[in-house]
Scaffold this motif. Structure first.
Motif, PDB file in Angstrom:
ATOM      1  N   VAL B  89      11.233   2.803   7.818  1.00  0.00           N
ATOM      2  CA  VAL B  89      11.588   4.018   6.895  1.00  0.00           C
ATOM      3  C   VAL B  89      11.722   3.518   5.360  1.00  0.00           C
ATOM      4  CG1 VAL B  89      12.289   5.312   8.821  1.00  0.00           C
ATOM      5  CG2 VAL B  89      13.947   4.233   7.254  1.00  0.00           C
ATOM      6  N   CYS B  90      11.465   4.394   4.528  1.00  0.00           N
ATOM      7  CA  CYS B  90      11.807   4.208   3.190  1.00  0.00           C
ATOM      8  C   CYS B  90      12.966   3.390   2.627  1.00  0.00           C
ATOM      9  CB  CYS B  90      11.964   5.913   2.496  1.00  0.00           C
ATOM     10  SG  CYS B  90      12.420   6.038   0.765  1.00  0.00           S
ATOM     11  N   THR B  91      12.847   2.519   1.617  1.00  0.00           N
ATOM     12  CA  THR B  91      13.906   1.621   1.657  1.00  0.00           C
ATOM     13  C   THR B  91      14.883   2.335   0.555  1.00  0.00           C
ATOM     14  OG1 THR B  91      12.347   0.723  -0.051  1.00  0.00           O
ATOM     15  CG2 THR B  91      12.715  -0.568   2.168  1.00  0.00           C
ATOM     16  N   GLY B 124       7.413  17.361  -2.319  1.00  0.00           N
ATOM     17  CA  GLY B 124       6.604  16.034  -2.423  1.00  0.00           C
ATOM     18  C   GLY B 124       6.823  15.013  -1.451  1.00  0.00           C
ATOM     19  N   CYS B 125       7.890  14.981  -0.512  1.00  0.00           N
ATOM     20  CA  CYS B 125       8.177  14.019   0.426  1.00  0.00           C
ATOM     21  C   CYS B 125       9.100  14.352   1.196  1.00  0.00           C
ATOM     22  CB  CYS B 125       8.884  12.902  -0.504  1.00  0.00           C
ATOM     23  SG  CYS B 125       9.818  11.741   0.508  1.00  0.00           S
ATOM     24  N   TYR B 126       8.645  14.270   2.789  1.00  0.00           N
ATOM     25  CA  TYR B 126       9.466  14.593   3.644  1.00  0.00           C
ATOM     26  C   TYR B 126      10.793  13.778   3.807  1.00  0.00           C
ATOM     27  CZ  TYR B 126      11.076  14.322   8.572  1.00  0.00           C
ATOM     28  OH  TYR B 126      11.701  14.452   9.666  1.00  0.00           O
ATOM     29  N   SER B 366       6.851   1.658   2.564  1.00  0.00           N
ATOM     30  CA  SER B 366       7.766   2.515   3.153  1.00  0.00           C
ATOM     31  C   SER B 366       7.654   3.876   2.626  1.00  0.00           C
ATOM     32  CB  SER B 366       9.254   1.806   2.961  1.00  0.00           C
ATOM     33  OG  SER B 366       9.562   1.885   1.736  1.00  0.00           O
ATOM     34  N   CYS B 367       6.667   4.093   1.748  1.00  0.00           N
ATOM     35  CA  CYS B 367       6.498   5.524   1.236  1.00  0.00           C
ATOM     36  C   CYS B 367       5.128   6.120   1.586  1.00  0.00           C
ATOM     37  CB  CYS B 367       6.539   5.514  -0.398  1.00  0.00           C
ATOM     38  SG  CYS B 367       6.264   6.930  -1.142  1.00  0.00           S
ATOM     39  N   ASN B 368       5.495   7.061   2.691  1.00  0.00           N
ATOM     40  CA  ASN B 368       4.271   7.768   3.383  1.00  0.00           C
ATOM     41  C   ASN B 368       3.747   8.747   2.289  1.00  0.00           C
ATOM     42  OD1 ASN B 368       3.661   6.327   5.720  1.00  0.00           O
ATOM     43  ND2 ASN B 368       4.833   7.475   6.897  1.00  0.00           N
ATOM     44  N   ASP B 395       6.745  -3.134  -1.824  1.00  0.00           N
ATOM     45  CA  ASP B 395       7.614  -2.198  -1.546  1.00  0.00           C
ATOM     46  C   ASP B 395       8.466  -1.802  -2.732  1.00  0.00           C
ATOM     47  OD1 ASP B 395       8.714  -0.670   0.624  1.00  0.00           O
ATOM     48  OD2 ASP B 395      10.493  -1.664   0.089  1.00  0.00           O
ATOM     49  N   LEU B 396       9.230  -0.814  -2.567  1.00  0.00           N
ATOM     50  CA  LEU B 396       9.927  -0.283  -3.893  1.00  0.00           C
ATOM     51  C   LEU B 396      11.178  -1.201  -4.023  1.00  0.00           C
ATOM     52  CD1 LEU B 396      10.287   3.256  -2.340  1.00  0.00           C
ATOM     53  CD2 LEU B 396       8.983   2.824  -4.306  1.00  0.00           C
ATOM     54  N   VAL B 397      12.166  -1.234  -3.094  1.00  0.00           N
ATOM     55  CA  VAL B 397      13.192  -2.155  -3.261  1.00  0.00           C
ATOM     56  C   VAL B 397      13.776  -3.106  -2.328  1.00  0.00           C
ATOM     57  CG1 VAL B 397      14.202  -0.260  -4.956  1.00  0.00           C
ATOM     58  CG2 VAL B 397      14.654   0.130  -2.655  1.00  0.00           C
TER      59      VAL B 397
HETATM   60  S1  SF4 Z   1       8.670   9.916  -2.236  1.00  0.00           S
HETATM   61 FE1  SF4 Z   1       8.462   7.795  -1.052  1.00  0.00          FE
HETATM   62  S2  SF4 Z   1      10.028   6.359  -1.957  1.00  0.00           S
HETATM   63 FE2  SF4 Z   1      10.456   8.563  -2.579  1.00  0.00          FE
HETATM   64  S3  SF4 Z   1      11.965   9.413  -0.973  1.00  0.00           S
HETATM   65 FE3  SF4 Z   1       9.793   9.874  -0.544  1.00  0.00          FE
HETATM   66  S4  SF4 Z   1       9.390   8.292   1.062  1.00  0.00           S
HETATM   67 FE4  SF4 Z   1      10.959   7.516  -0.476  1.00  0.00          FE
END
Ligand code: SF4
Ligand code: SF4
Lengths: 386, 429
Positions: B89-91, B124-126, B366-368, B395-397
């Motif tokens: 999952v999202c880091t 923008g993001c689940y 990790s960012c769907n 990846d982000l971090v």
């Molecule tokens: S947009 Fe991507 S990086 Fe930002 S919180 Fe959502 S999944 Fe994580």
């Protein structure tokens, strides 16, 4: 019909990636249309009321080789979008008149746009369900969304959805849910009589056939299964959680059962029992659909839980109601909703002293041995401690 | 000349650095000052509204970025995974949660205080939704959610906007009044929104200067600094307005002198390639990553990531005349709340408007929200513009997923490809 016959028929329908059963249904009358939908929830009643068949598209399963789909999705994205693309690219969905992508997660949401670009001749819509559960806020919003969906379906199918037709569909789906919940209750009571893999194929086939046909089939199966003389084993009773979107291969479900687990509740094919009470038949049907969703629907990872103290309580209550002894968290690899939810659910069940284990799968997982071993050890440990 | 340049370069950076550290000091001293604090997200943030209640604004993504740049997130992520979080999952989430487990220390060395409220602006993001459910479990504080519907058909409807406005009126504002003890004052909100619009005008001016040749800015690596004040705690403040004024002056100077962007190693001299980038950057190896570009003479002229906190260059401005409606429209318009065909159109427009050589996608493992569908987007943009695309994965971090050698190789071959394509075009002509 005996259980074997019913299950074999359903298995054939759900494994048929050419969707022959749905194609034939469409061909049988001139103004019939087919509307495909992705997991988890869409209001099937609206589709039915437009003389269209809601066709559940839950990926390509383990029978399909994905060739094109892999060019669209990176390896770190779950498998369902790529196998669904494969179904589309290989022409297997060419008889589908409209595609609905309901709110589940960012993958499905983005897939709705891909579909628009790849198949510009198919009407495709993202269908957003509210995350605000106040009647005046989320309820009103959802009623409008349902109205827009209704108009879009009417336009695509060319069939008007009258209030009466919708009420009739609501009745049929109320019956469908009652039969399904009834079957789930019966399994919780006597799981040896209702193997989960059988229920699973019946549910999978159920979202690929008209509700009238499924209702009859559910009645036939329930009657036949009650008659069957199946031995009761010393299995552990478990609830399965996390498999609401990308579905596991059938062998995985069989493996869990073979490892000594009776699955007494699960979240496979959630759409057909997403609502936990009847939708009222009298009154404004769109309002009724909206309010039933807002007030009486299951808790799952793609829904927000407004209060911290309520988080995971639904699962705990189901566990208690089904008399389960443990939980298996089974999530598709890379599935954000299931995997992000899991720590919270696992804390909640631990607070109630309910043991759990977790593993990941993909719809085409082939290696069952590790899963069988894990589930077997879990079942044994439950027996030991109880 | 070069002395001048350094002075100019430093002014906006020094100002921003001070702003950010002042903000961290305000956050970490909230117990002494008695100020209340809301945690919230960058996309769809309601900074003006939060400030209307004299509250502070803390942004867990920014904290994860800060920790990532200081190379702390590897340890935090391991900590979260040890605690049962999946490697898939999202880091950002894991960095945030792991940081909590390790004392939750802010960049100024003091501990982050617990938030008084989690303002879950779900746009923008689940992952946002789960992230705050996870934090709520930890902090046991009130959580107020605004559900922002997705622009699935490429536009928003009145029903969607009304839904958000209702959530603001009936849930967010009353909760904030209760928590802060401050009565909501719509005129105060209007004043702040007017300041927001001013800063937004200047930000757009800055971003669009990349149309110049040479480009005076880098619209990805440099732009993440430029968007800092607007995307974080400063939108709606005079400070942000002043910051952009200074920044504008600096960039005007660069334009007048045909100068390139300032990189960590000084001014970028030669601009051989003009690139559009889709997707967030990697933070743990940010400088190394950037260097791979300027060493090759590649300047980023537009990026989608610099629009996550608002697509101002598409025309949106906060509107003091219709404050709540405008906040709703802002939330609806965030980049990843727009469907894929719209994202493709935006990228196509960037390639054309900024006369770019191609599209580079940095796909985040990790960012769907960003990543699912990017391969298709890239191919579609290639098809429409005739300009080559390239795909890298980082990846982000999470430092485990940044392979410098791989990224460098890919970039080098991409730049060669652009070169060949140019030669091909020239010889054909
Ligand atoms: S947009 Fe991507 S990086 Fe930002 S919180 Fe959502 S999944 Fe994580
Ligand atoms: S399996 Fe999980 S991540 Fe994949 S589409 Fe379904 S809900 Fe989303």
């Amino acid at each position: 019909m005996g259980t074997q016959e019913i299950v074999a028929k359903c298995q054939a329908i759900f494994e048929d990636l050419n969707f022959t059963h749905a194609r034939e249904w469409k061909k049988a009358a001139p103004n019939r249309k087919v509307i495909g939908f992705m997991p988890v929830y869409v209001p099937l009643e609206l589709i039915h009321a437009a003389n269209a068949l809601p066709l559940g598209i839950m990926g390509g399963g383990d029978q399909m080789e994905v060739i094109h789909g892999d060019a669209y999705y990176q390896s770190y994205i779950c498998r369902i979008p790529r196998s669904t693309i494969e179904l589309g690219v290989t022409g297997r969905l060419d008889f589908v008149d409209m595609m609905l992508f309901p709110f589940v997660c960012d993958v499905i949401r983005n897939l709705s746009g891909i579909w628009k670009m790849m198949f510009p001749n198919v009407v495709s819509r993202f269908f957003d369900t509210p995350q605000n559960f106040e009647e005046k806020i989320g309820g009103t919003y959802y009623e409008h969304e349902l109205l827009e969906l209704k108009e879009a379906i009417e336009q695509t199918t060319g069939n008007k959805i009258t209030d009466d037709a919708l009420r009739n569909s609501i009745k049929l789906y109320n019956e469908n849910r009652k039969l399904i919940w009834g079957l789930y209750d019966a399994r919780a009571k006597e799981p040896w009589k209702f193997p989960t893999w059988e229920l699973y194929v019946i549910m999978r086939a159920g979202i690929m056939m008209p509700v009238e046909e499924h209702n009859q089939l559910l009645k036939d199966y329930a009657a036949a299964a009650h008659q069957e003389d199946r031995p009761k084993r010393d299995n552990s009773r478990i609830v399965l959680n996390g498999s609401f979107c990308e579905q596991p291969p059938l062998n995985l479900i069989k493996s869990i059962e073979m490892a000594g687990c009776y699955v007494v509740d699960d979240d496979y094919v959630l759409v057909n029992r997403f609502l936990t009470s009847d939708v009222p038949v009298e009154g404004d049907p769109l309002k009724n659909l909206s309010l039933t969703y807002i007030k009486h629907s299951v808790e799952t990872a793609c829904k927000y839980v407004p209060k911290e103290e309520d988080k995971g309580q639904y699962l705990v209550e189901r566990i208690k109601k089904c008399g389960a002894e443990g939980v298996i968290f089974a999530a598709p690899s890379f599935c954000d909703p299931a995997l992000l939810d899991r720590p919270m659910l696992s804390h909640r069940v631990t607070e109630h002293n309910i043991p759990s284990i977790s593993f990941k799968y993909a719809e085409n997982s082939g290696q069952m041995q590790p899963i069988r071993e894990q589930a077997g050890t879990f079942a044994d440990s439950i027996k030991l401690w109880n | 000349m070069s002395a001048d340049k350094n002075v100019i370069k430093e002014e906006s950076m020094i100002i921003q650095k001070e702003m950010i550290s002042r903000n961290y000091d305000a956050i970490t001293s909230k117990m002494e000052t008695g100020r209340k604090m809301a945690s919230t997200f960058v996309p769809g943030n309601l900074n003006e509204l939060v400030r209307c209640f004299d509250m502070l604004n803390n942004l867990p993504e920014i904290n994860a970025i800060q920790a990532g740049m200081r190379k702390l997130t590897g340890g935090y992520i391991m900590e979260a995974e040890k605690g049962g979080h999946s490697e898939d999952v999202c880091t950002y989430v894991k960095a945030d949660i792991g940081q909590l487990g390790k004392g939750n220390i802010a960049p100024n060395g003091k501990p982050y205080p617990d938030p008084d409220v989690l303002l879950l602006s779900y746009t923008g993001c689940y992952t946002f939704m789960k992230w705050f459910e996870l934090l709520r479990e930890q902090y046991k504080c009130p959580t107020v959610m605004i559900h922002v519907p997705y622009q699935g058909d490429g536009n928003w409807t009145m029903n969607m906007r009304d839904y958000i406005v209702k959530q603001l009126k009936d849930e967010v504002i009353p909760t904030f009044e209760k928590i802060s003890g401050v009565k909501f004052d719509i005129d105060r909100l209007r004043e702040m929104m007017a300041l927001s619009a001013k800063a937004e005008d200047d930000l757009v001016w800055v971003i669009e200067t990349a149309k110049h040749k040479p480009s005076p800015i880098d619209a990805y690596f440099g732009a993440v600094y430029y968007v800092g004040p607007i995307f974080s705690a400063f939108r709606g403040t005079q400070e942000a307005v002043d910051y952009y004024k200074v920044l504008k002056k600096e960039i005007q100077y660069r334009i007048d002198n045909k100068m390139g962007p300032i990189t960590p190693e000084g001014e970028m001299k030669e601009q051989k390639y003009r690139i559009v980038v889709e997707g967030p950057p990697n933070w743990t190896n940010f400088r190394e990553f950037w260097k791979m570009f300027y060493d090759e003479g590649a300047v980023v002229v537009a990026s989608s990531y610099s629009k996550v906190g608002g697509t101002y260059d598409m025309g949106f401005r906060h509107d003091p005349k219709n404050p709540l409606e405008s906040l709703a429209e802002y939330c609806l318009g965030c980049y990843t709340n727009r469907n894929l065909p719209t994202r493709v159109e935006i990228l196509e427009k960037y390639i054309n408007d900024y006369e770019a050589d191609g599209l580079l996608t940095n796909s985040i493992k990790s960012c769907n929200s960003f990543s699912a569908g990017q391969l298709m987007m890239m191919r579609e943009v290639e098809k429409r513009t005739g300009k080559p695309g390239a795909f890298i994965e980082t990846d982000l971090v999470d430092p485990r997923y940044f392979s410098a050698a791989n990224v460098k190789n890919r970039l080098e071959s991409y730049f060669q490809m652009i070169e060949q394509k140019r030669r091909g075009v020239k010889s054909a002509a």
